[in-house]
Design a protein around this motif. Structure first.
Motif, PDB file in Angstrom:
ATOM      1  N   CYS A 110       2.201   6.510  -6.955  1.00 42.08           N
ATOM      2  CA  CYS A 110       0.888   7.234  -7.493  1.00 42.08           C
ATOM      3  C   CYS A 110       1.503   8.723  -7.481  1.00 42.08           C
ATOM      4  O   CYS A 110       0.714   9.339  -8.197  1.00 42.08           O
ATOM      5  CB  CYS A 110      -0.558   6.819  -6.919  1.00 42.08           C
ATOM      6  SG  CYS A 110      -1.039   5.384  -7.584  1.00 42.08           S
ATOM      7  N   GLU A 111       2.327   9.139  -6.622  1.00 48.24           N
ATOM      8  CA  GLU A 111       2.534  10.511  -6.689  1.00 48.24           C
ATOM      9  C   GLU A 111       3.516  10.908  -7.919  1.00 48.24           C
ATOM     10  O   GLU A 111       4.053  12.144  -8.053  1.00 48.24           O
ATOM     11  CB  GLU A 111       3.227  10.940  -5.431  1.00 48.24           C
ATOM     12  CG  GLU A 111       2.219  10.630  -4.178  1.00 48.24           C
ATOM     13  CD  GLU A 111       2.863  10.942  -2.831  1.00 48.24           C
ATOM     14  OE1 GLU A 111       4.023  11.307  -2.651  1.00 48.24           O
ATOM     15  OE2 GLU A 111       2.231  10.637  -1.845  1.00 48.24           O
TER      16      GLU A 111
ATOM     17  N   GLU B 295       0.850   4.132  -2.920  1.00 44.62           N
ATOM     18  CA  GLU B 295       0.775   5.522  -2.798  1.00 44.62           C
ATOM     19  C   GLU B 295       1.935   6.413  -3.433  1.00 44.62           C
ATOM     20  O   GLU B 295       1.800   7.416  -3.961  1.00 44.62           O
ATOM     21  CB  GLU B 295       0.427   5.823  -1.090  1.00 44.62           C
ATOM     22  CG  GLU B 295      -0.812   5.085  -1.054  1.00 44.62           C
ATOM     23  CD  GLU B 295      -1.866   5.674  -1.609  1.00 44.62           C
ATOM     24  OE1 GLU B 295      -1.797   6.923  -1.721  1.00 44.62           O
ATOM     25  OE2 GLU B 295      -3.184   5.017  -1.495  1.00 44.62           O
ATOM     26  N   SER B 296       3.160   5.751  -3.136  1.00 45.16           N
ATOM     27  CA  SER B 296       4.454   6.507  -3.479  1.00 45.16           C
ATOM     28  C   SER B 296       4.604   6.691  -5.077  1.00 45.16           C
ATOM     29  O   SER B 296       4.749   7.568  -5.399  1.00 45.16           O
ATOM     30  CB  SER B 296       5.589   5.766  -2.781  1.00 45.16           C
ATOM     31  OG  SER B 296       6.805   6.495  -3.509  1.00 45.16           O
TER      32      SER B 296
ATOM     33  N   GLN C  53       1.038  -1.226  -0.029  1.00 52.79           N
ATOM     34  CA  GLN C  53      -0.125  -0.097  -0.156  1.00 52.79           C
ATOM     35  C   GLN C  53       1.015   1.510   0.087  1.00 52.79           C
ATOM     36  O   GLN C  53       0.560   2.185  -0.757  1.00 52.79           O
ATOM     37  CB  GLN C  53      -1.003   0.038   1.190  1.00 52.79           C
ATOM     38  CG  GLN C  53      -2.148   1.147   1.390  1.00 52.79           C
ATOM     39  CD  GLN C  53      -3.126   0.860   2.153  1.00 52.79           C
ATOM     40  OE1 GLN C  53      -2.908   0.233   3.198  1.00 52.79           O
ATOM     41  NE2 GLN C  53      -4.006   1.859   2.154  1.00 52.79           N
ATOM     42  N   GLU C  54       1.877   1.215   0.746  1.00 52.57           N
ATOM     43  CA  GLU C  54       2.782   2.544   0.827  1.00 52.57           C
ATOM     44  C   GLU C  54       3.449   2.715  -0.545  1.00 52.57           C
ATOM     45  O   GLU C  54       3.706   3.597  -0.949  1.00 52.57           O
ATOM     46  CB  GLU C  54       3.825   2.158   1.921  1.00 52.57           C
ATOM     47  CG  GLU C  54       3.296   2.446   3.248  1.00 52.57           C
ATOM     48  CD  GLU C  54       4.684   1.988   4.374  1.00 52.57           C
ATOM     49  OE1 GLU C  54       5.715   2.101   4.102  1.00 52.57           O
ATOM     50  OE2 GLU C  54       4.223   1.835   5.512  1.00 52.57           O
TER      51      GLU C  54
ATOM     52  N   LYS D 236      -4.553   0.670  -7.605  1.00 53.75           N
ATOM     53  CA  LYS D 236      -5.366   1.520  -6.505  1.00 53.75           C
ATOM     54  C   LYS D 236      -6.736   1.887  -6.940  1.00 53.75           C
ATOM     55  O   LYS D 236      -7.386   1.800  -6.066  1.00 53.75           O
ATOM     56  CB  LYS D 236      -4.492   2.845  -6.495  1.00 53.75           C
ATOM     57  CG  LYS D 236      -5.039   3.818  -5.421  1.00 53.75           C
ATOM     58  CD  LYS D 236      -4.060   5.048  -5.279  1.00 53.75           C
ATOM     59  CE  LYS D 236      -4.781   5.946  -4.271  1.00 53.75           C
ATOM     60  NZ  LYS D 236      -3.981   7.189  -4.161  1.00 53.75           N
TER      61      LYS D 236
END
Length: 174
Positions: free
Chosen positions: A142-143, A139-140, A135-136, A155
């Protein structure tokens, strides 16, 4: 191409020398001059040899070596899934270990859809929140601008599965 591999299968069945066959397949798939480490029929034949003669030992290391040479080798990723599913109970700890392993590889080439397909397969019916490290990472990634498409899809799919209207709206926005 199929006929050649089918002929080899018949020969291996008659001769019964699976050790020589797996060595041949190792050489064939690792031969840089052939540039054929993604040959579908060869991999199908290898799966037959490994399953029929129970040659699981060393298979994960062989796959690891191929992925070190080319992390985008979808056939090697598929073989890894074949081996893991055939030799384990697919317990939570196995899934976690495989996802952790795949995440390390995915960092090498975040746009490699093979790694993400493998991760999805190992997740099974579990949500992204079941795997905090993953998950981390999602998220990373996706930035990034632009983010890897397969990561955005992952996601979005898991946001869409949540009960929250807000999460579903975020999935649509992705």
């Amino acid at each position: 191409n199929y006929q050649i591999w089918q002929h080899r299968r018949v020969c291996v069945e008659r001769v019964g020398d699976s050790k020589a066959e797996i060595e041949f397949l190792n050489e064939f798939l690792m031969d840089e001059e052939l540039e054929d480490a993604k040959n579908y029929h060869c991999w199908a034949h290898r799966q037959w040899v490994v399953r029929t003669y129970q040659l699981w030992e060393g298979e994960k290391q062989f796959i690891e070596d191929l992925l070190l040479a080319d992390v985008r080798n979808n056939s090697a990723w598929n073989q890894r899934a074949f081996v893991v599913q055939a030799t384990t109970t697919m317990s939570e700890s196995v899934r976690q270990a495989e996802i952790d392993w795949a995440c390390e590889k995915a960092w090498l080439a975040p746009n490699n859809e093979s790694a993400w397909a493998y991760i999805r397969g190992m997740m099974g019916e579990h949500s992204l929140s079941s795997f905090p490290q993953l998950q981390e990472m999602v998220e990373s990634l996706c930035e990034r601008d632009p983010p890897p498409a397969a990561v955005v899809e992952l996601k979005a799919d898991f946001l869409a599965l949540q009960d929250s209207t807000e999460a579903k709206g975020q999935a649509v926005q992705l």
